[in-house]
Design a protein around this motif. Structure first.
Motif, PDB file in Angstrom:
ATOM      1  N   ILE A   1      43.018  52.231  48.334  1.00 52.77           N
ATOM      2  CA  ILE A   1      42.100  51.184  48.791  1.00 52.77           C
ATOM      3  C   ILE A   1      41.237  50.697  47.633  1.00 52.77           C
ATOM      4  N   MET A   2      40.808  51.651  46.767  1.00 55.45           N
ATOM      5  CA  MET A   2      39.978  51.227  45.641  1.00 55.45           C
ATOM      6  C   MET A   2      40.779  50.367  44.670  1.00 55.45           C
ATOM      7  N   PHE A   3      42.026  50.758  44.411  1.00 60.52           N
ATOM      8  CA  PHE A   3      42.849  49.935  43.518  1.00 60.52           C
ATOM      9  C   PHE A   3      43.076  48.560  44.115  1.00 60.52           C
ATOM     10  N   MET A   4      43.204  48.536  45.433  1.00 61.40           N
ATOM     11  CA  MET A   4      43.367  47.260  46.116  1.00 61.40           C
ATOM     12  C   MET A   4      42.168  46.367  45.822  1.00 61.40           C
ATOM     13  N   GLY A   5      40.970  46.953  45.927  1.00 62.62           N
ATOM     14  CA  GLY A   5      39.760  46.190  45.644  1.00 62.62           C
ATOM     15  C   GLY A   5      39.749  45.682  44.223  1.00 62.62           C
ATOM     16  N   ILE A   6      40.093  46.567  43.271  1.00 62.65           N
ATOM     17  CA  ILE A   6      40.087  46.155  41.863  1.00 62.65           C
ATOM     18  C   ILE A   6      41.099  45.045  41.642  1.00 62.65           C
ATOM     19  N   ASN A   7      42.263  45.181  42.279  1.00 60.63           N
ATOM     20  CA  ASN A   7      43.276  44.141  42.134  1.00 60.63           C
ATOM     21  C   ASN A   7      42.816  42.824  42.743  1.00 60.63           C
ATOM     22  N   ILE A   8      42.069  42.904  43.850  1.00 58.27           N
ATOM     23  CA  ILE A   8      41.561  41.664  44.449  1.00 58.27           C
ATOM     24  C   ILE A   8      40.651  40.959  43.452  1.00 58.27           C
ATOM     25  N   ILE A   9      39.761  41.745  42.793  1.00 56.59           N
ATOM     26  CA  ILE A   9      38.859  41.120  41.820  1.00 56.59           C
ATOM     27  C   ILE A   9      39.680  40.478  40.702  1.00 56.59           C
ATOM     28  N   LEU A  10      40.682  41.211  40.216  1.00 57.23           N
ATOM     29  CA  LEU A  10      41.487  40.687  39.110  1.00 57.23           C
ATOM     30  C   LEU A  10      42.199  39.400  39.502  1.00 57.23           C
ATOM     31  N   SER A  11      42.875  39.424  40.644  1.00 59.80           N
ATOM     32  CA  SER A  11      43.688  38.256  40.980  1.00 59.80           C
ATOM     33  C   SER A  11      42.799  37.075  41.319  1.00 59.80           C
ATOM     34  N   ALA A  12      41.687  37.320  42.018  1.00 63.72           N
ATOM     35  CA  ALA A  12      40.822  36.188  42.361  1.00 63.72           C
ATOM     36  C   ALA A  12      40.218  35.582  41.116  1.00 63.72           C
ATOM     37  N   SER A  13      39.820  36.441  40.150  1.00 63.40           N
ATOM     38  CA  SER A  13      39.180  35.876  38.962  1.00 63.40           C
ATOM     39  C   SER A  13      40.193  35.143  38.094  1.00 63.40           C
ATOM     40  N   LEU A  14      41.419  35.671  38.017  1.00 66.54           N
ATOM     41  CA  LEU A  14      42.416  34.956  37.209  1.00 66.54           C
ATOM     42  C   LEU A  14      42.813  33.647  37.889  1.00 66.54           C
ATOM     43  N   ASN A  15      42.707  33.635  39.217  1.00 63.93           N
ATOM     44  CA  ASN A  15      43.066  32.420  39.946  1.00 63.93           C
ATOM     45  C   ASN A  15      42.158  31.257  39.571  1.00 63.93           C
ATOM     46  N   LEU A  16      40.930  31.574  39.149  1.00 68.50           N
ATOM     47  CA  LEU A  16      40.022  30.507  38.749  1.00 68.50           C
ATOM     48  C   LEU A  16      40.613  29.724  37.572  1.00 68.50           C
ATOM     49  N   VAL A  17      41.156  30.458  36.578  1.00 69.83           N
ATOM     50  CA  VAL A  17      41.697  29.784  35.402  1.00 69.83           C
ATOM     51  C   VAL A  17      43.126  29.302  35.654  1.00 69.83           C
ATOM     52  N   ASN A  18      43.962  30.202  36.186  1.00 68.69           N
ATOM     53  CA  ASN A  18      45.374  29.849  36.311  1.00 68.69           C
ATOM     54  C   ASN A  18      45.656  28.978  37.522  1.00 68.69           C
ATOM     55  N   GLY A  19      44.885  29.137  38.563  1.00 66.93           N
ATOM     56  CA  GLY A  19      45.142  28.356  39.761  1.00 66.93           C
ATOM     57  C   GLY A  19      44.325  27.093  39.780  1.00 66.93           C
ATOM     58  N   TYR A  20      42.991  27.247  39.818  1.00 61.15           N
ATOM     59  CA  TYR A  20      42.146  26.072  39.990  1.00 61.15           C
ATOM     60  C   TYR A  20      42.168  25.190  38.762  1.00 61.15           C
ATOM     61  N   MET A  21      42.146  25.822  37.545  1.00 65.51           N
ATOM     62  CA  MET A  21      42.075  24.991  36.358  1.00 65.51           C
ATOM     63  C   MET A  21      43.460  24.632  35.834  1.00 65.51           C
ATOM     64  N   GLY A  22      44.504  25.305  36.345  1.00 67.37           N
ATOM     65  CA  GLY A  22      45.858  24.921  35.972  1.00 67.37           C
ATOM     66  C   GLY A  22      46.257  25.320  34.568  1.00 67.37           C
ATOM     67  N   GLU A  23      45.498  26.225  33.933  1.00 68.34           N
ATOM     68  CA  GLU A  23      45.914  26.714  32.625  1.00 68.34           C
ATOM     69  C   GLU A  23      46.818  27.922  32.817  1.00 68.34           C
ATOM     70  N   PHE A  24      47.411  28.381  31.720  1.00 72.00           N
ATOM     71  CA  PHE A  24      48.253  29.568  31.833  1.00 72.00           C
ATOM     72  C   PHE A  24      47.654  30.641  30.934  1.00 72.00           C
ATOM     73  N   SER A  25      46.740  31.421  31.501  1.00 80.89           N
ATOM     74  CA  SER A  25      46.109  32.476  30.716  1.00 80.89           C
ATOM     75  C   SER A  25      46.833  33.777  31.007  1.00 80.89           C
ATOM     76  N   CYS A  26      47.419  34.404  29.980  1.00 80.60           N
ATOM     77  CA  CYS A  26      48.091  35.672  30.266  1.00 80.60           C
ATOM     78  C   CYS A  26      47.503  36.802  29.450  1.00 80.60           C
ATOM     79  N   GLY A  27      46.178  36.787  29.272  1.00 82.16           N
ATOM     80  CA  GLY A  27      45.572  37.904  28.550  1.00 82.16           C
ATOM     81  C   GLY A  27      44.436  38.526  29.326  1.00 82.16           C
ATOM     82  N   HIS A  28      44.577  38.538  30.657  1.00 83.29           N
ATOM     83  CA  HIS A  28      43.474  39.005  31.487  1.00 83.29           C
ATOM     84  C   HIS A  28      43.130  40.460  31.220  1.00 83.29           C
ATOM     85  N   ALA A  29      44.138  41.273  30.879  1.00 81.39           N
ATOM     86  CA  ALA A  29      43.899  42.697  30.669  1.00 81.39           C
ATOM     87  C   ALA A  29      42.948  42.924  29.504  1.00 81.39           C
ATOM     88  N   GLY A  30      42.953  42.039  28.512  1.00 85.17           N
ATOM     89  CA  GLY A  30      42.069  42.203  27.371  1.00 85.17           C
ATOM     90  C   GLY A  30      40.610  42.164  27.789  1.00 85.17           C
TER      91      GLY A  30
END
Lengths: 358, 303
Positions: free
Chosen positions: A34-63
């Motif tokens: 459940i905790m990993f699920m939460g962390i993954n939700i934060i990751l995917s939602a935050s990356l969605n801001l750049v990759n989804g809403y802004m339409g860029e292709f950022s593939c360095g989120h882990a950094g």
């Protein structure tokens, strides 16, 4: 009534989660999931801001996640624990609970600043060239961490376990569950507020057509800086939670594979859909865990059907073959992801009657 | 000291050749489809493994002389690897392209194909590293006082030959003209009577064949194979292609050699753990100054 429904649901969920974790209603393994699920939700939602809403292709989120993880761990270890690096604790362990959000905030701030590494080149660069800058940035961050000897270099950094122990000393609650839940709610709230604000409209305009947006007096550079910094800052929050949940971090956790996982969650959920990224993070995490159980069954089934040689074992590595395969198939049949560009309320309009979400 | 520098230069040229050969594949596909084929690094890995299996089979088959085996392996590896590349294109990319899906979804599919190749290899053949059989005896060539091993020399020569051949194919032949035409205006191509799908398949075959060749040469120079070998080299070659200006094959060559030089020189003067840090920082600075790469031209945009 409408404006209280969401806080009420969230409070009930939090109390239930903390309650069943405390009462051992679910074992530690599922708590971890459940905790990993939460962390993954934060990751995917935050990356969605750049990759989804802004339409860029950022593939360095882990950094950025790595920056957040290291900085928040360093701060919390320095403040609350006896460590070889910082010596005696600066504050007594009773402060661990009230000040822990500040440690996470420090990680977020550092990650947001490291987001500038990508944000500033993005003024002139777009598309595939920007993608390469994000990859290079994540390699640079990982490699820099590996070369800083005092924080352990490639071996990693430990001691966050004592911080969580200090928190449990104050009150015996499953604190990490609590913080992860708060982090998720904070992320969703701030992203929702952000994308429905003027800034969010500006970012959508950039994704449609940057030049036209600029002519329409959208300050594209400012929008990009804000979007990249917010996205990487939230990744830093996820990193901080991840580090404190595991109790140690090493640069090997933040490879390009982690970034790929974030990308997968965004595109599985649908670009530009917050509820989509939440849903896809949940589905993805569950899929990983379910396959852990399914693979031995597959092994037994194939053994029984005598389809595999007797000395061959279907191992857990097949998980990483099956998941990409499922995703390739998903892309073939529903290329826009689970939700497309819509939110949950667009598909089920009746649920709008029950809440008002700002 | 002087000899050390010369050796470093040759090492840099050798690594640059590997990066260039892979970067050329990225570049060809990008030029035609405007798609980053993220599975390319793993196609390179598949090439190395195919070369390994072919070599062990042929060595076990009988007492063929080594030069004959090598002469058989080179074309066979290239053909089989290009079949792998074309198969990925057929199964994964083409249906998406037909549906007119967003380009980013194709990119994600490519990433997933790479993961599938990597982990399927790991799952089927196990995690043990394999050592490539020696086909060519290492010998040192003396060139005007400089000593180079024959393999290193061969790798460098092959990279340049491939580049010249590719340049000829693209600038002189009809199919090369069609490839340039597609990247110029993809909608006018069918109107001119050129079948775009054939060109795309040819491009994938060419790029993957080059990756197979690079895999074979890599396996001969560094005879330890593991399933993850393609991932890192692939990402780096991609970065090299972008720094050169993706879509330009001159750019891929120059970018590959630049990356090779930067990496080897970084290791020569700093601790080896700093290699990635220095190399990527320099590449990032180049991209910062020249956002479209060294040879790339910015395209006009209409609103």
């Amino acid at each position: 009534m409408k404006q209280f429904s969401i806080p009420a649901v969230l409070t009930v969920t939090l109390v239930t989660l903390v309650g069943i974790s405390l009462g051992e209603g679910i074992n530690l393994y599922w708590q971890d999931v459940i905790m990993f699920m939460g962390i993954n939700i934060i990751l995917s939602a935050s990356l969605n801001l750049v990759n989804g809403y802004m339409g860029e292709f950022s593939c360095g989120h882990a950094g950025f996640m790595a920056v957040g993880a290291y900085v928040s761990s360093l701060v919390s270890v320095a403040l609350f624990t006896q460590s070889s690096l910082f010596g005696a604790p600066i504050l007594s362990s009773g402060w661990a609970v009230p000040l822990f959000p500040l440690c996470l905030l420090a990680g977020m701030a550092a990650a947001a600043i490291s987001g500038l590494l990508v944000a500033i080149p993005s003024f002139k660069t777009r598309g595939d060239y920007l993608a390469i800058i994000t990859i290079a940035a994540s390699f640079i961050i990982k490699s820099a961490i590996e070369n800083i000897k005092p924080i352990g270099g490639a071996r990693g950094f430990m001691g966050m376990g004592q911080v969580t122990a200090a928190m449990s000393g104050t009150a015996d609650l499953p604190w990490m569950m609590f913080w992860v839940f708060l982090g998720v709610v904070f992320t969703i709230w701030i992203l929702r507020r952000f994308v429905s604000s003027t800034y969010g409209k500006g970012i959508l305009a950039i994704s449609q057509d940057e030049i036209a947006a600029e002519i329409m007096s959208v300050n594209t550079n400012k929008m990009k800086i804000v979007a990249f910094m917010l996205s990487s800052g939230l990744a830093g929050l996820a990193g901080g939670l991840f580090a404190h949940k595991l109790g140690y971090v090493n640069p090997g956790s933040f490879t390009i594979l982690k970034s790929t996982e974030c990308l997968v969650m965004v595109y599985l959920g649908g670009m530009g859909s917050l509820s989509g990224s939440v849903l896809s993070a949940v589905v993805y995490t569950l899929m990983l865990e379910i396959l852990r159980f399914v693979i031995p069954w597959i092994n037994d089934l194939l053994r029984w059907a005598q389809l595999i040689p007797t000395d061959y074992q279907v191992t857990q590595i097949w998980k990483w073959v099956l998941i990409p395969l499922l995703l390739v198939l998903l892309m073939q049949f529903r290329p826009e992801g689970i939700m497309g560009r819509h939110e949950l309320a667009d598909y089920f309009p009746w649920i709008k009657k029950f809440y008002r979400f700002r | 000291m002087f000899d050390g520098i010369i050796q470093n230069i040759f090492n840099a040229l050798q690594w640059g050749s590997f990066y260039s050969l892979i970067a050329l594949g990225y570049c060809l596909v990008y030029g035609v489809l405007l798609l980053i084929n993220f599975a390319h690094g793993d196609v390179f890995m598949v090439g190395a493994y195919l070369a390994f299996f072919l070599a062990t089979c042929l060595l076990g088959a009988g007492s063929l002389p080594h030069w004959l085996i090598l002469a058989l392996i080179v074309p066979l590896t290239m053909i089989l690897t290009s079949l792998v590349g074309v198969a990925i294109e057929r199964v994964a990319y083409r249906p998406l392209r037909r549906k007119g899906a967003n380009k980013l979804y194709v990119v994600i599919t490519a990433l997933m194909c790479g993961l599938i190749l990597e982990h399927a290899n790991l799952a089927i053949f196990g995690a043990s590293r394999r050592s490539f059989p020696t086909l060519v005896d290492q010998a040192t060539i003396n060139l005007a006082g400089l000593s180079v091993t024959n393999l290193k020399m061969a790798v460098i020569v092959v990279a340049f030959l491939v580049f010249i051949l590719l340049e000829l194919v693209i600038s002189k032949t009809k199919i090369g003209m069609a490839m340039r035409a597609i990247s110029y205006d993809r909608f006018a191509i069918p109107l001119m009577g050129i079948p775009p799908e054939n060109i795309i398949v040819f491009t994938f075959a060419l790029g993957s064949g080059l990756a197979g060749l690079a895999g074979l040469l890599f396996a001969m120079s560094y005879p330890v194979l593991d399933p993850y070998m393609g991932a890192m080299i692939g990402w780096k070659a991609f970065i090299a292609a972008v720094v050169g200006g993706i879509g330009e094959i001159r750019g891929a060559l120059v970018g590959g050699f630049l990356l090779g030089f930067v990496e080897i020189m970084a290791v020569a003067f700093f601790p080896s753990t700093f290699r990635d840090l220095i190399a990527f920082t320099i590449l990032l600075l180049i991209l910062w100054k020249k956002p479209t790469g060294l040879f790339g031209v910015s395209r006009y945009q209409k609103i």
